[in-house]
Write a protein that holds these residues in place. Structure first.
Motif, PDB file in Angstrom:
ATOM      1  N   GLY A 174      17.820  68.374 105.257  1.00  0.00           N
ATOM      2  CA  GLY A 174      18.918  69.248 104.832  1.00  0.00           C
ATOM      3  C   GLY A 174      20.004  69.354 105.896  1.00  0.00           C
ATOM      4  N   GLN A 219      23.959  67.838 105.804  1.00  0.00           N
ATOM      5  CA  GLN A 219      25.161  68.616 106.125  1.00  0.00           C
ATOM      6  C   GLN A 219      25.943  67.963 107.256  1.00  0.00           C
ATOM      7  OE1 GLN A 219      23.855  72.703 106.896  1.00  0.00           O
ATOM      8  NE2 GLN A 219      24.348  73.300 104.808  1.00  0.00           N
ATOM      9  N   ARG A 242      32.168  74.230 100.635  1.00  0.00           N
ATOM     10  CA  ARG A 242      31.041  74.281 101.561  1.00  0.00           C
ATOM     11  C   ARG A 242      29.950  75.249 101.114  1.00  0.00           C
ATOM     12  NH1 ARG A 242      33.201  77.047 106.137  1.00  0.00           N
ATOM     13  NH2 ARG A 242      34.189  75.167 106.909  1.00  0.00           N
ATOM     14  N   ALA A 243      30.354  76.465 100.751  1.00  0.00           N
ATOM     15  CA  ALA A 243      29.350  77.488 100.432  1.00  0.00           C
ATOM     16  C   ALA A 243      28.592  77.115  99.153  1.00  0.00           C
ATOM     17  CB  ALA A 243      30.022  78.852 100.273  1.00  0.00           C
ATOM     18  N   SER A 263      26.257  74.153  99.756  1.00  0.00           N
ATOM     19  CA  SER A 263      25.112  74.571 100.575  1.00  0.00           C
ATOM     20  C   SER A 263      24.131  75.392  99.752  1.00  0.00           C
ATOM     21  CB  SER A 263      25.594  75.376 101.791  1.00  0.00           C
ATOM     22  OG  SER A 263      26.361  74.554 102.647  1.00  0.00           O
ATOM     23  N   GLN A 264      24.657  76.243  98.891  1.00  0.00           N
ATOM     24  CA  GLN A 264      23.803  77.039  97.998  1.00  0.00           C
ATOM     25  C   GLN A 264      22.861  76.144  97.188  1.00  0.00           C
ATOM     26  OE1 GLN A 264      25.481  80.189  95.218  1.00  0.00           O
ATOM     27  NE2 GLN A 264      25.317  78.472  93.816  1.00  0.00           N
ATOM     28  N   TRP A 265      23.401  75.082  96.608  1.00  0.00           N
ATOM     29  CA  TRP A 265      22.571  74.210  95.780  1.00  0.00           C
ATOM     30  C   TRP A 265      21.700  73.281  96.613  1.00  0.00           C
ATOM     31  CZ3 TRP A 265      21.258  75.468  91.171  1.00  0.00           C
ATOM     32  CH2 TRP A 265      22.100  76.286  90.425  1.00  0.00           C
ATOM     33  N   LEU A 266      22.134  72.984  97.831  1.00  0.00           N
ATOM     34  CA  LEU A 266      21.289  72.224  98.754  1.00  0.00           C
ATOM     35  C   LEU A 266      20.050  73.041  99.113  1.00  0.00           C
ATOM     36  CD1 LEU A 266      20.818  69.854 100.776  1.00  0.00           C
ATOM     37  CD2 LEU A 266      22.309  71.076 102.385  1.00  0.00           C
ATOM     38  N   PHE A 267      20.248  74.305  99.477  1.00  0.00           N
ATOM     39  CA  PHE A 267      19.104  75.164  99.778  1.00  0.00           C
ATOM     40  C   PHE A 267      18.269  75.407  98.515  1.00  0.00           C
ATOM     41  CE2 PHE A 267      21.469  76.254 103.666  1.00  0.00           C
ATOM     42  CZ  PHE A 267      20.449  76.288 104.611  1.00  0.00           C
ATOM     43  N   ALA A 268      18.911  75.520  97.362  1.00  0.00           N
ATOM     44  CA  ALA A 268      18.149  75.720  96.123  1.00  0.00           C
ATOM     45  C   ALA A 268      17.225  74.526  95.878  1.00  0.00           C
ATOM     46  CB  ALA A 268      19.092  75.917  94.937  1.00  0.00           C
ATOM     47  N   LEU A 307      15.863  72.582  98.097  1.00  0.00           N
ATOM     48  CA  LEU A 307      14.791  72.488  99.092  1.00  0.00           C
ATOM     49  C   LEU A 307      13.911  73.730  99.144  1.00  0.00           C
ATOM     50  CD1 LEU A 307      16.787  70.786 101.982  1.00  0.00           C
ATOM     51  CD2 LEU A 307      15.368  69.703 100.230  1.00  0.00           C
ATOM     52  N   ASN A 308      14.487  74.908  98.960  1.00  0.00           N
ATOM     53  CA  ASN A 308      13.709  76.124  99.191  1.00  0.00           C
ATOM     54  C   ASN A 308      13.300  76.827  97.895  1.00  0.00           C
ATOM     55  OD1 ASN A 308      13.843  79.304 100.770  1.00  0.00           O
ATOM     56  ND2 ASN A 308      12.490  77.669 101.423  1.00  0.00           N
ATOM     57  N   THR A 309      13.964  76.513  96.772  1.00  0.00           N
ATOM     58  CA  THR A 309      13.577  77.129  95.493  1.00  0.00           C
ATOM     59  C   THR A 309      12.887  76.115  94.582  1.00  0.00           C
ATOM     60  OG1 THR A 309      15.263  78.848  95.593  1.00  0.00           O
ATOM     61  CG2 THR A 309      14.460  78.259  93.403  1.00  0.00           C
ATOM     62  N   PHE A 342      24.223  82.611  96.298  1.00  0.00           N
ATOM     63  CA  PHE A 342      22.787  82.915  96.432  1.00  0.00           C
ATOM     64  C   PHE A 342      22.140  81.901  97.356  1.00  0.00           C
ATOM     65  CE2 PHE A 342      23.091  80.323  92.528  1.00  0.00           C
ATOM     66  CZ  PHE A 342      22.095  79.379  92.707  1.00  0.00           C
ATOM     67  N   GLU A 343      20.818  82.007  97.526  1.00  0.00           N
ATOM     68  CA  GLU A 343      19.998  81.263  98.494  1.00  0.00           C
ATOM     69  C   GLU A 343      20.198  81.861  99.881  1.00  0.00           C
ATOM     70  OE1 GLU A 343      17.564  79.026  98.318  1.00  0.00           O
ATOM     71  OE2 GLU A 343      17.714  78.825  96.155  1.00  0.00           O
ATOM     72  N   ALA A 381      21.798  79.643 102.572  1.00  0.00           N
ATOM     73  CA  ALA A 381      23.241  79.435 102.425  1.00  0.00           C
ATOM     74  C   ALA A 381      24.015  80.717 102.762  1.00  0.00           C
ATOM     75  CB  ALA A 381      23.563  78.978 100.998  1.00  0.00           C
ATOM     76  N   PHE A 384      16.736  75.058 108.491  1.00  0.00           N
ATOM     77  CA  PHE A 384      16.037  74.279 107.466  1.00  0.00           C
ATOM     78  C   PHE A 384      14.553  74.124 107.815  1.00  0.00           C
ATOM     79  CE2 PHE A 384      20.332  72.898 106.188  1.00  0.00           C
ATOM     80  CZ  PHE A 384      20.215  72.917 104.814  1.00  0.00           C
ATOM     81  N   ASN A 423      12.131  74.876 104.946  1.00  0.00           N
ATOM     82  CA  ASN A 423      11.619  73.711 104.214  1.00  0.00           C
ATOM     83  C   ASN A 423      10.398  73.076 104.874  1.00  0.00           C
ATOM     84  OD1 ASN A 423      12.535  70.486 103.073  1.00  0.00           O
ATOM     85  ND2 ASN A 423      12.137  72.185 101.707  1.00  0.00           N
TER      86      ASN A 423
END
Lengths: 223, 223
Positions: A72, A76, A90-91, A94-99, A101-103, B69-70, B73, B98, B102
């Motif tokens: 991740g 970035q 950017r925001a 990043s939100q969907w990148l974390f989603a 990997l983390n959700t 969200f996240e 992020a 990360f 992750n």
């Protein structure tokens, strides 16, 4: 100075196509950045490897003076300011990148690790019972269903194609490989669309060629 | 315009202290940014909530026109350019952010979800057998051991205190609450050091006060 991507020196057949250097290769191909590869031993882990990556994982990159791990964070870094991760989105990206990997991956990996226990108990430990595995999939499915609904009306997860798609698609490719997307037509179409990109095709070709070269090197060693 | 942090309207006792709005409260307290809170219903999920957060999770923030969200992020967004996430340490701090979410949490959550199955099978599904749970902890422990080694020689995970510490400490607080850090002296000291920060104390005080107010509102409703 050319960027260096570290991956493993060799892996057995089953994780080929899924080792996470693929995510980074894909991003580098998308942004048109040349790179060279280097390897660290699969096992035992070397001190050099653990000095760069304390968990003994890959990928790792070296970019000038910077040594960086975590796919991740690498996504970035290598895509910053490009069309894959522009400052003005950017925001959201990043939100969907974390989603991814983390959700999503947090839930799907929980299920996949259980399946690995069934297939490779010596390596991944005792397999849970069928109803435990079913429950893990039912939970993961709630996350997949949310993405399915979103992807039914768009091509990419956060506007134009971005590093969030690379992470999400790579997570979903893993799920698809275990038959987990059978009821998710929009996600299956999303995977088809993403993996038809020339940059993905080049990344996968080079990723698989790496393991084939590793096999050949092993055969030479043992000849 | 004041930033708004969304959390749940009410939760039972067991997750109090661990709902992820805490991570965001902590970061906002550290950077000195005022905020107000708003709530979404725990269950059933509302359309308004799912419109902002398709997985039905919290936290969510509204910052001007941006809805985000996240927690990873959000931490990057609210701390960007501050001492918690300065531009010249962006890559290294993101790497450890990360890693917290992750690599460490991915493994520890796998174990914790199994424990939750033992405690709350109606909600979290059938509990795996003891040897499956033990194996999940043994795997998580390899990740914890790597962090233990790193934290034996430093105060914070990536130089000065940063958003990577907020994510890592919040992940480790969860593990500690299940007795998972009994053999990790450096990590336990790291948690003590982090949770003694005035910003953490304010965040936790407000987080717990929110649930107490929610209880009082429920009592009024049913009175």
């Amino acid at each position: 100075m050319t960027l260096t991507l570290y991956t493993l020196d060799w892996v057995p057949d089953f994780p080929r196509g899924f080792v996470r250097d693929l995510r980074v290769r894909w991003a580098l191909e998308e942004v048109g950045q040349p790179y060279e590869t280097a390897t660290v031993p699969s096992r035992p882990k070397s001190d050099t490897h653990l000095g760069m990556q304390p968990f003994g994982q890959v990928p790792i990159i070296r970019d000038g003076d910077l040594t960086l791990f975590e796919s991740g964070a690498i996504l970035q870094h290598v895509a910053r300011g490009t069309a894959l991760f522009p400052d003005d989105r950017r925001a959201e990206i990043s939100q969907w990148l974390f989603a991814a990997l983390n959700t999503v991956e947090m839930a799907t990996m929980h299920w996949q690790v259980m399946l690995l226990g069934q297939k490779f108990p010596d390596f991944f430990g005792p397999p849970p019972s069928g109803d435990v595995i079913d429950h893990a999939f039912a939970f993961a499915k709630t996350r997949l269903d949310a993405i399915e609904k979103r992807m039914a009306t768009r091509d990419w997860i956060a506007g134009d194609f971005s590093i969030a798609d690379i992470a999400m698609v790579d997570t979903l490719r893993n799920v698809a490989s275990e038959g987990g997307l059978a009821d998710h037509g929009a996600l299956s179409a999303y995977l088809d669309r993403a993996t038809a990109r020339p940059a993905f095709e080049r990344a996968m070709r080079d990723h698989m060629a790496h393991w084939q070269a590793a096999d050949a090197a092993r055969e030479t060693e043992t000849a």
